[in-house]
Design an enzyme around this catalytic site. Sequence first.
Site, mmCIF file in Angstrom:
data_model
loop_
_atom_site.group_PDB
_atom_site.id
_atom_site.type_symbol
_atom_site.label_atom_id
_atom_site.label_comp_id
_atom_site.label_asym_id
_atom_site.label_seq_id
_atom_site.Cartn_x
_atom_site.Cartn_y
_atom_site.Cartn_z
ATOM 1 N N GLU A 85 0.810 -1.226 0.000
ATOM 2 C CA GLU A 85 0.000 0.000 0.000
ATOM 3 C C GLU A 85 0.848 1.283 0.000
ATOM 4 O OE1 GLU A 85 -4.257 -0.494 1.872
ATOM 5 O OE2 GLU A 85 -2.739 -0.636 3.420
ATOM 6 N N HIS A 102 -0.784 5.503 7.829
ATOM 7 C CA HIS A 102 -2.003 4.782 7.439
ATOM 8 C C HIS A 102 -2.246 3.690 8.476
ATOM 9 C CE1 HIS A 102 -4.971 2.450 5.462
ATOM 10 N NE2 HIS A 102 -4.165 1.419 5.342
ATOM 11 N N HIS A 134 -5.442 1.189 10.916
ATOM 12 C CA HIS A 134 -6.781 0.617 11.067
ATOM 13 C C HIS A 134 -7.090 0.570 12.569
ATOM 14 C CE1 HIS A 134 -4.406 -1.799 7.949
ATOM 15 N NE2 HIS A 134 -5.046 -0.892 7.253
ATOM 16 N N HIS A 148 -12.120 0.224 5.916
ATOM 17 C CA HIS A 148 -10.682 -0.054 5.856
ATOM 18 C C HIS A 148 -9.928 0.586 7.020
ATOM 19 C CE1 HIS A 148 -6.852 -0.168 3.120
ATOM 20 N NE2 HIS A 148 -6.550 -0.265 4.391
HETATM 21 ZN ZN LIG Z 1 -4.607 -0.502 5.034
#
Ligand SMILES: [Zn+2]
Length: 278
Positions: A78, A97, A99, A167
Site C-alpha cells: 500500500e 495509514h 486501522h 478499511h
Molecule cells: Zn490498510
Amino acid sequence: MPESLAELRRDLAVAYRMVANEGILDAFGHISVRNPNNPQRYFLSRSRAPSLVQAGDILEYDLDSNPIVPPKERPYSERVIHGEIFKARPDVNAVCHHHAPSIMPFAISGAPLLPVFHLGASMGLSAPVWDSRDEFGDTNLLVVKPEEGASLARALGAASIVVMRRHGATVVGGSLRELVFRTIYSAKNAEHQLAAHVLGNVSPLTAGETQMAFEIHRAPGPLARAYEYWVRRLAEREGRSKNDPMLRAAEAAARLPAPAKPASAKAKSGAKKKSRGR
Ligand SMILES: [Zn+2]
C-alpha cells in the site's frame, strides 16, 4: 529536528514502534517521512509489523513509490498511499495509514468524525471520507494502484485525516512529531466521540475553538512533551535503560526554557507566582 538521514531513519523506526505501542498500529499499518534533502523522495519501512521496525528496515522511494535501491525484501503493497499524498500535498512531510480500533466504527458506518475535545482538535475541523467503491467498484480494499492512491489523496484534499470506508484512516503531518501527535489524538478523539454518543448530546468544538486548539497542539512545546511521554512508555515496554540515547534525546527536547515575561509582567513579578504548565 533530526540532524542526518541516519537519525531520521531511527526517528521513523521509533515512530512506528511508538504508535504501535499506543494501540494504533498492530500487525498492519505504516508510517512514512519525506526526505528533507530531496522532497521528491520518502522513507518507509519494508513490509514488517510496526512494533518490530528498526532503522535498518527503512527503504527510500520516489513519489511514484518506486524504490531508489532495489530492495532485498518485500515492500508494503500500500505504499502508493504515501507517494500519492506526498505528490499532492507539498506541505505534508509525514503520513500514517492505520486501522485503529477506535477509528473503525467511523470507517464502517460512515458517521462523521468530529473534533470533540481540545486535543482532538489536532485532527482539524472534519475528516473527509473516501470510499474505494465510488471509483473502483469491488476491490480487495487495499490501496495498491497509483490511481487508487491518487483518488485517496484527492479525497484528503487539504484536510489532516481521511477516513477510508471499511478499511481505516490515513493521517498527515508537517513533521514526524506532528504526525505522531495527530495520529494518536485523532484516534483518542474517535474513542471519546463514540463513548459520548452513548450518553447522547455530543457537542463538537466550534470552528473557532478547533482552529485555536489545532494551532496550540502543533507548537514545539506540546509536541515535545507528548513525544517524551510516548518514548518513555515505549522504552519501558522495550526494557531500555534510563540512559538509552532515544530516551535522553526526547527528555532533552522536552526540557524547554520558561517563556520570557512581557515588560509589564516583569514589573509586577513577585506579586503572583503561578506555574504556566498545564
Ligand atoms: Zn490498510
